[in-house]
Design an enzyme around this catalytic site. Structure first.
Site, PDB file in Angstrom:
ATOM      1  N   CYS A  72      -8.807   6.098 -11.121  1.00 18.44           N
ATOM      2  CA  CYS A  72      -9.476   6.242  -9.821  1.00 18.44           C
ATOM      3  C   CYS A  72     -10.311   7.532  -9.776  1.00 18.44           C
ATOM      4  O   CYS A  72      -9.839   8.600 -10.175  1.00 18.44           O
ATOM      5  CB  CYS A  72      -8.443   6.258  -8.700  1.00 18.44           C
ATOM      6  SG  CYS A  72      -9.196   6.285  -7.063  1.00 18.44           S
ATOM      7  N   CYS A  76      -6.980  12.643  -4.924  1.00 15.81           N
ATOM      8  CA  CYS A  76      -5.800  12.789  -4.062  1.00 15.81           C
ATOM      9  C   CYS A  76      -4.677  13.482  -4.844  1.00 15.81           C
ATOM     10  O   CYS A  76      -4.229  12.969  -5.878  1.00 15.81           O
ATOM     11  CB  CYS A  76      -5.343  11.420  -3.565  1.00 15.81           C
ATOM     12  SG  CYS A  76      -6.715  10.417  -2.944  1.00 15.81           S
ATOM     13  N   CYS A  79      -1.460  11.650  -6.085  1.00 18.60           N
ATOM     14  CA  CYS A  79      -1.534  10.308  -6.669  1.00 18.60           C
ATOM     15  C   CYS A  79      -1.604  10.285  -8.197  1.00 18.60           C
ATOM     16  O   CYS A  79      -2.497  10.891  -8.803  1.00 18.60           O
ATOM     17  CB  CYS A  79      -2.730   9.569  -6.099  1.00 18.60           C
ATOM     18  SG  CYS A  79      -2.787   7.852  -6.662  1.00 18.60           S
ATOM     19  N   CYS A 116       1.548  -7.296  -0.688  1.00 21.60           N
ATOM     20  CA  CYS A 116       0.534  -6.243  -0.567  1.00 21.60           C
ATOM     21  C   CYS A 116      -0.045  -5.911  -1.943  1.00 21.60           C
ATOM     22  O   CYS A 116       0.700  -5.589  -2.862  1.00 21.60           O
ATOM     23  CB  CYS A 116       1.147  -4.969  -0.013  1.00 21.60           C
ATOM     24  SG  CYS A 116       2.043  -5.225   1.508  1.00 21.60           S
ATOM     25  N   CYS A 147      -1.743  -8.512   2.469  1.00 26.41           N
ATOM     26  CA  CYS A 147      -2.193  -7.149   2.764  1.00 26.41           C
ATOM     27  C   CYS A 147      -2.889  -6.628   1.518  1.00 26.41           C
ATOM     28  O   CYS A 147      -2.443  -6.921   0.403  1.00 26.41           O
ATOM     29  CB  CYS A 147      -0.987  -6.269   3.092  1.00 26.41           C
ATOM     30  SG  CYS A 147      -1.419  -4.524   3.325  1.00 26.41           S
ATOM     31  N   CYS A 207      -2.746  -1.274   8.833  1.00 22.35           N
ATOM     32  CA  CYS A 207      -1.550  -0.615   8.303  1.00 22.35           C
ATOM     33  C   CYS A 207      -1.981   0.803   7.951  1.00 22.35           C
ATOM     34  O   CYS A 207      -2.800   0.990   7.045  1.00 22.35           O
ATOM     35  CB  CYS A 207      -1.055  -1.371   7.062  1.00 22.35           C
ATOM     36  SG  CYS A 207       0.250  -0.503   6.172  1.00 22.35           S
ATOM     37  N   ARG A 279       7.278   1.764   8.721  1.00 25.30           N
ATOM     38  CA  ARG A 279       7.808   1.433   7.392  1.00 25.30           C
ATOM     39  C   ARG A 279       8.342   2.658   6.663  1.00 25.30           C
ATOM     40  O   ARG A 279       7.669   3.690   6.565  1.00 25.30           O
ATOM     41  CB  ARG A 279       6.731   0.761   6.527  1.00 25.30           C
ATOM     42  CG  ARG A 279       7.256   0.399   5.121  1.00 25.30           C
ATOM     43  CD  ARG A 279       6.288  -0.453   4.325  1.00 25.30           C
ATOM     44  NE  ARG A 279       5.909  -1.619   5.080  1.00 25.30           N
ATOM     45  CZ  ARG A 279       4.667  -1.913   5.447  1.00 25.30           C
ATOM     46  NH1 ARG A 279       3.675  -1.138   5.100  1.00 25.30           N
ATOM     47  NH2 ARG A 279       4.422  -2.991   6.148  1.00 25.30           N
TER      48      ARG A 279
HETATM   49  N1  SAM Z   1      -6.928   3.665  -3.358  1.00 18.88           N
HETATM   50  C1  SAM Z   1      -6.497   3.187  -2.127  1.00 18.88           C
HETATM   51  C2  SAM Z   1      -6.391   4.262  -1.078  1.00 18.88           C
HETATM   52  O1  SAM Z   1      -6.260   5.423  -1.385  1.00 18.88           O
HETATM   53  O2  SAM Z   1      -6.440   3.907   0.105  1.00 18.88           O
HETATM   54  C3  SAM Z   1      -5.204   2.416  -2.181  1.00 18.88           C
HETATM   55  C4  SAM Z   1      -4.043   2.852  -3.002  1.00 18.88           C
HETATM   56  S1  SAM Z   1      -3.231   4.369  -2.562  1.00 18.88           S
HETATM   57  C5  SAM Z   1      -2.149   4.564  -3.929  1.00 18.88           C
HETATM   58  C6  SAM Z   1      -2.181   3.987  -1.161  1.00 18.88           C
HETATM   59  C7  SAM Z   1      -1.324   5.071  -0.571  1.00 18.88           C
HETATM   60  O3  SAM Z   1      -0.201   5.313  -1.396  1.00 18.88           O
HETATM   61  C8  SAM Z   1      -1.908   6.457  -0.389  1.00 18.88           C
HETATM   62  O4  SAM Z   1      -2.738   6.537   0.727  1.00 18.88           O
HETATM   63  C9  SAM Z   1      -0.670   7.310  -0.220  1.00 18.88           C
HETATM   64  O5  SAM Z   1      -0.322   7.388   1.150  1.00 18.88           O
HETATM   65  C10 SAM Z   1       0.389   6.534  -0.987  1.00 18.88           C
HETATM   66  N2  SAM Z   1       0.826   7.294  -2.186  1.00 18.88           N
HETATM   67  C11 SAM Z   1       0.153   7.411  -3.345  1.00 18.88           C
HETATM   68  N3  SAM Z   1       0.823   8.187  -4.220  1.00 18.88           N
HETATM   69  C12 SAM Z   1       1.961   8.570  -3.587  1.00 18.88           C
HETATM   70  C13 SAM Z   1       3.063   9.416  -3.953  1.00 18.88           C
HETATM   71  N4  SAM Z   1       3.117  10.008  -5.130  1.00 18.88           N
HETATM   72  N5  SAM Z   1       4.067   9.583  -3.068  1.00 18.88           N
HETATM   73  C14 SAM Z   1       4.002   8.979  -1.846  1.00 18.88           C
HETATM   74  N6  SAM Z   1       2.984   8.201  -1.445  1.00 18.88           N
HETATM   75  C15 SAM Z   1       1.969   8.006  -2.295  1.00 18.88           C
HETATM   76 FE1  SF4 Z   2      -7.362   6.688  -5.805  1.00 23.02          FE
HETATM   77 FE2  SF4 Z   2      -4.783   7.250  -5.612  1.00 23.02          FE
HETATM   78 FE3  SF4 Z   2      -6.501   8.410  -3.968  1.00 23.02          FE
HETATM   79 FE4  SF4 Z   2      -5.986   5.765  -3.699  1.00 23.02          FE
HETATM   80  S1  SF4 Z   2      -4.550   7.442  -3.395  1.00 23.02           S
HETATM   81  S2  SF4 Z   2      -7.989   6.775  -3.646  1.00 23.02           S
HETATM   82  S3  SF4 Z   2      -5.656   5.225  -5.865  1.00 23.02           S
HETATM   83  S4  SF4 Z   2      -6.435   8.684  -6.216  1.00 23.02           S
END
Ligand code: SAM
Ligand code: SF4
Ligand code: DTB
Length: 336
Positions: A72, A76, A79, A116, A147, A207, A279
């Site tokens: 990606c 973030c 992530c 989802c 979802c 959501c 949730r």
């Molecule tokens: N890329 C898309 C986005 O960012 O909207 C969808 C996937 S993203 C992985 C979905 C959500 O997963 C993030 O917004 C975050 O809230 C949650 N998430 C990701 N990594 C996480 C982590 N290490 N611990 C807890 N929540 C996490």
């Molecule tokens: Fe990409 Fe992870 Fe951020 Fe979603 S949460 S936009 S998968 S880096």
């Protein structure tokens, strides 16, 4: 015993248990005051509202599948799927429709009501969106709610997903507006709000929630909940994630959050968005059975089931089945 004392009506500043009191004008101070209530008072208020809107013994069950993992372009900090972090998840291609539907059938057989699908995209490309629309049609034809979470969406993309039969779109605000830029630099809070508006306008259920344990303070937690609760319509589903500290991400050494603080956030989400499903999302592997029970008592009424979230482990089906049986809780049949 002083019976007169016992006959006194109890007046509670937080007694907001009537159905008419869904609000969209929370101040940060009000939300912060809820977060800081004495724990018994907070639980009482959350539970009273929970049972005004829901059967407190029911839990909505979703299953997650990563249909496009890793690589990606966003940064973030929490992530493992960001291509910008040192140790990153291997980037994969979009999964085939057939494989996705096999997984959806398996989730349905295991008792999930909603399927989802998550993709590690900043936003979907139009030809990928067509494939995702096929996946949604397939999931719906199995009798499951659908979802997806695909990153930022335009109004036209949102309309295409609605047309395919999408029930929910997940797009989290993650934290307060003030703390956001310390977690993500490649998009703004307003970008997130714009996508949420496009999704809502298209008639898709929203959501939207956040993460606790990223180094934010009480004021940030209050800010996140205030923003969610002041959206023109509350998200139908509010995932509260406990940060999973993944090695190689910038937050791998973030200070852990205790379950009582986590339960306070869940209870405050329940009080401010009483008709929404709240949730208990990522991080359940870090919680004991007793902590799960506490968070359900705080008003959580939805979980992700299945051994994996997107890339990280989740409690086994066996553990969840045993825990729900022990608590006398049962899967919800319908959510909307
Ligand atoms: N890329 C898309 C986005 O960012 O909207 C969808 C996937 S993203 C992985 C979905 C959500 O997963 C993030 O917004 C975050 O809230 C949650 N998430 C990701 N990594 C996480 C982590 N290490 N611990 C807890 N929540 C996490
Ligand atoms: Fe990409 Fe992870 Fe951020 Fe979603 S949460 S936009 S998968 S880096
Ligand atoms: C949400 O709020 N949490 C889920 C779902 N929505 C998409 C994702 C959690 C991901 C946890 C880290 C991982 O497994 O990669």
């Amino acid at each position: 015993m002083n019976t007169a004392l016992h006959a006194q009506p109890v007046t509670r500043s937080t007694d907001t248990t009537r159905k008419s009191e869904i609000r969209h004008d929370w101040t940060r101070d009000e939300v912060a005051a809820l977060l800081a209530l004495p724990f018994p008072e907070l639980m009482y208020t959350a539970q009273s509202l929970h049972r005004t809107y829901f059967d407190p013994n029911e839990v909505q069950i979703s299953t997650l599948l990563s249909i496009k993992t890793g690589g990606c372009p966003e940064d973030c900090a929490y992530c493992p799927q960001s291509a910008r972090h040192a140790e990153r998840q291997q980037a994969e291609r979009l999964m085939s429709i057939e494989k996705v539907l096999d997984e959806a059938k398996r989730a349905k057989d295991a008792g999930a009501g909603r399927f989802c699908m998550g993709a590690a995209w900043r936003s979907p490309k139009d030809h990928d969106l067509e494939t995702v629309c096929e996946m949604i049609r397939g999931v719906k034809s199995l009798g499951l709610e659908s979802c997806v979470t695909l990153g930022m969406l335009t109004a036209a993309q949102s309309a295409a997903l609605k047309e395919a039969g999408l029930d929910y779109y997940n797009h989290n605000l993650d934290t307060s507006e003030e703390f956001y830029s310390q977690i993500i630099s490649t998009r703004t809070y307003q970008d997130r709000l714009d996508t949420l508006e496009n999704v809502r306008e298209a008639g898709i259920h929203v959501c939207c929630g956040g993460i606790v344990g990223m180094g934010e303070d009480e004021n940030d937690r209050a800010g996140l909940i205030m923003t969610l609760a002041n959206l023109p319509q509350h998200p139908e589903s509010v995932p509260i994630n406990l940060l999973i500290r993944v090695a190689g991400t910038p937050l791998e050494n973030a200070a852990p959050i205790d379950p009582i603080t986590f339960a306070r956030v869940v209870a405050t989400a329940r009080i401010t968005m009483p008709a929404s499903h709240v949730r208990l999302a990522a991080g359940r592997e870090l919680l004991s059975d007793e902590a799960h029970a506490l968070v359900f008592m705080a008003g959580a009424n939805s979980i992700f089931c299945g051994d994996k979230l997107l890339t990280t482990p989740n409690p086994s089906e066996h553990r969840d089945r045993r825990l729900l049986a022990q608590l006398g809780m049962r899967p919800a049949t319908k959510t909307h």
